[in-house]
Design a protein around this motif. Sequence first.
Motif, mmCIF file in Angstrom:
data_model
loop_
_atom_site.group_PDB
_atom_site.id
_atom_site.type_symbol
_atom_site.label_atom_id
_atom_site.label_comp_id
_atom_site.label_asym_id
_atom_site.label_seq_id
_atom_site.Cartn_x
_atom_site.Cartn_y
_atom_site.Cartn_z
ATOM 1 N N PHE A 55 47.111 81.341 26.930
ATOM 2 C CA PHE A 55 46.609 80.298 26.039
ATOM 3 C C PHE A 55 45.391 79.621 26.655
ATOM 4 C CE2 PHE A 55 51.055 80.548 24.580
ATOM 5 C CZ PHE A 55 50.827 80.722 23.224
ATOM 6 N N TRP A 56 44.367 79.419 25.821
ATOM 7 C CA TRP A 56 43.132 78.758 26.237
ATOM 8 C C TRP A 56 42.839 77.597 25.303
ATOM 9 C CZ3 TRP A 56 40.980 80.707 30.661
ATOM 10 C CH2 TRP A 56 41.309 82.033 31.012
ATOM 11 N N ASP A 57 42.100 76.617 25.788
ATOM 12 C CA ASP A 57 41.736 75.463 24.975
ATOM 13 C C ASP A 57 40.489 74.832 25.586
ATOM 14 O OD1 ASP A 57 41.517 73.200 23.435
ATOM 15 O OD2 ASP A 57 43.485 72.386 23.924
ATOM 16 N N LEU A 58 39.434 74.669 24.785
ATOM 17 C CA LEU A 58 38.209 74.059 25.295
ATOM 18 C C LEU A 58 38.448 72.648 25.807
ATOM 19 C CD1 LEU A 58 36.754 76.502 23.989
ATOM 20 C CD2 LEU A 58 34.961 74.928 23.282
ATOM 21 N N THR B 201 21.146 63.376 20.591
ATOM 22 C CA THR B 201 22.044 64.414 20.092
ATOM 23 C C THR B 201 23.035 64.828 21.169
ATOM 24 O OG1 THR B 201 20.261 65.226 18.669
ATOM 25 C CG2 THR B 201 22.152 66.668 18.968
ATOM 26 N N LEU B 202 22.569 64.902 22.405
ATOM 27 C CA LEU B 202 23.477 65.221 23.513
ATOM 28 C C LEU B 202 24.570 64.161 23.647
ATOM 29 C CD1 LEU B 202 21.194 66.510 26.419
ATOM 30 C CD2 LEU B 202 22.971 67.773 25.223
ATOM 31 N N LEU B 203 24.204 62.923 23.420
ATOM 32 C CA LEU B 203 25.185 61.841 23.499
ATOM 33 C C LEU B 203 26.251 62.002 22.416
ATOM 34 C CD1 LEU B 203 26.100 59.174 24.761
ATOM 35 C CD2 LEU B 203 24.559 57.987 23.178
ATOM 36 N N VAL B 204 25.831 62.370 21.214
ATOM 37 C CA VAL B 204 26.793 62.607 20.129
ATOM 38 C C VAL B 204 27.728 63.756 20.493
ATOM 39 C CG1 VAL B 204 27.036 63.325 17.721
ATOM 40 C CG2 VAL B 204 25.259 61.681 18.356
ATOM 41 N N LEU B 205 27.165 64.838 21.024
ATOM 42 C CA LEU B 205 27.986 65.975 21.453
ATOM 43 C C LEU B 205 29.010 65.549 22.493
ATOM 44 C CD1 LEU B 205 25.692 69.111 21.884
ATOM 45 C CD2 LEU B 205 27.489 68.745 20.209
ATOM 46 N N GLU B 206 28.571 64.733 23.416
ATOM 47 C CA GLU B 206 29.466 64.276 24.479
ATOM 48 C C GLU B 206 30.626 63.470 23.891
ATOM 49 O OE1 GLU B 206 29.145 62.040 28.842
ATOM 50 O OE2 GLU B 206 27.415 62.180 27.501
ATOM 51 N N GLN B 207 30.336 62.629 22.914
ATOM 52 C CA GLN B 207 31.378 61.831 22.281
ATOM 53 C C GLN B 207 32.344 62.694 21.474
ATOM 54 O OE1 GLN B 207 28.886 59.073 20.113
ATOM 55 N NE2 GLN B 207 28.916 57.550 21.748
ATOM 56 N N GLN B 208 31.887 63.849 21.008
ATOM 57 C CA GLN B 208 32.738 64.757 20.248
ATOM 58 C C GLN B 208 33.579 65.661 21.146
ATOM 59 O OE1 GLN B 208 29.925 66.788 17.717
ATOM 60 N NE2 GLN B 208 29.950 65.176 16.171
ATOM 61 N N GLY B 209 33.411 65.531 22.460
ATOM 62 C CA GLY B 209 34.219 66.306 23.380
ATOM 63 C C GLY B 209 33.564 67.542 23.944
ATOM 64 N N ALA B 210 32.286 67.787 23.593
ATOM 65 C CA ALA B 210 31.620 68.997 24.075
ATOM 66 C C ALA B 210 31.419 68.966 25.583
ATOM 67 C CB ALA B 210 30.269 69.172 23.374
#
Length: 515
Positions: free
Chosen positions: A105-108, A194-203
């Motif tokens: 099992f994997w999970d990001l 945009t990077l900040l938004v990605l970071e908040q989304q868990g990326a």
Amino acid sequence: MADDTSIFIGASRKPDDSYQRAENLLLQYGNRHGLVTGATGTGKTVSLQILAEGFSNAGVPVFCADIKGDLSGIAMMGTAQDFLVKRAEQVKLDPYDFQEFPVIFWDLFGEQGHPIRATISEMGPLLLSRLMNLTDAQEGIMNIAFRIADEEGLLLLDMKDLQALLANIAERAEEISARYGNVTKPSVGAIQRTLLVLEQQGAANFFGEPALRIADIMRTTRDGRGAISVLAADKLMMNPRLYATFLLWLMSELFEELPEVGDPDKPKLVFFFDEAHLLFDEAPKVLIDRVEQVVRLIRSKGVGVYFVTQNPLDIPEKVLAQLGNRVQHALRAYTPREQQAVRTAAETFRPNPDFDCATAITQLATGEALVSTLEAKGIPSMVQRTLIRPPSSRLGPITPAERQKLIGESPVTGQYDQVIDRESAFEMLQKKAKEAQDAEAQAQQAGTGGSRWTIPGFGNDDPAPQSGGRRAPAPRPSNRQTVAEAAIKSVVRSVGSSVGRAIVRGILGSLSRGR
């Protein structure tokens, strides 16, 4: 019935609904890719499950995404249920054995499986721009950023590395614009937001080290079965662009790392791409062209790619033409687009004179599909109306306790759990900025220190007043660099390294790692 050279899919039916013959997928054509389509609730997940079981038993590793959690049951032994036993009798599956399968099992996000990570460098500017939905101008700046990182030996591992590099580029915008074209601070700032938004989304959980090793999704067990890597994607689907970009990255990594093998007796790996429409939604033409190129060429690496989606129109025509093995579940045809999808699906099959394909697609029952696979010499078989065999593993999800037990017993336990944060662009740029500041401070101290010895023309001498009470005129400006300026430029030049300049990127812009 299936043997060592094929996977048993189900049994086709005659026009009177009686048994006709077994329908199999030949392993030697398993790397010719495939398509599983159908409306919600028609049995796509079960078709994916029985294909994954068949490939695993044949010794072929499998990677697949579990969108709803239902596919996790493949890790546990199935149990006899009346409707399953009845279906086994209908398709003449005798004996109908139950078994569990070797699953990793994997999970990001590292919650329902082992964490999966990739570095920013491995992702590359093309896929990263796709993930961030950048404009053409912003994508150009992203390409420049990667070019500078390569030239100056800056490792881009996680999001703070990219943020630090972008900040550095904004400070050097005038210099960089003269070398590579217009780089504006507002455009850099938009990328940073945009990077900040990605970071908040868990990326941010995805970017970093240790990065996933391809060998860990290509494992086989001691008894010769292929390991099934199941990606927990229920939470990941809250950010569908990250899901699609991750699977694209994984496919490009497979393409770059695996050697050419031609047409093997069975695939080296089979890759199931569920919710495949997310890969192509609003994707720029250049990306679709490269995906088509990867799908076409990755076959010779022994990798089979199977797209799972509701509507065959979700797949671009150039990609659709590469998919030799088809399992078409029922489609609904209420709207003009749905009717077009039915016609498209019907036209892609080799016709069967016993029934009208377009009509049959709208009348298929749950667990029934139109099946066409590649036969001898790679020729598509005549489409058959087929009852899909029941799975040998559990039908439905496993419990959280069962999942945690399997994660703890996994062959990769402990390898990806702890994040590694080695020196990279963030630390290197901080260090060099401090060195430049120290050099400038030393230069100022040398010019204004206690000693009255001076070097004429360097601006640190204190000319005596001339006769009449006037001071001597200030020295004319010099074109020579100050000590601080020389130190700063020396630091910038010293960042470059032969290693950085040797970085090469692959077909989808990701880092081409040496084999």
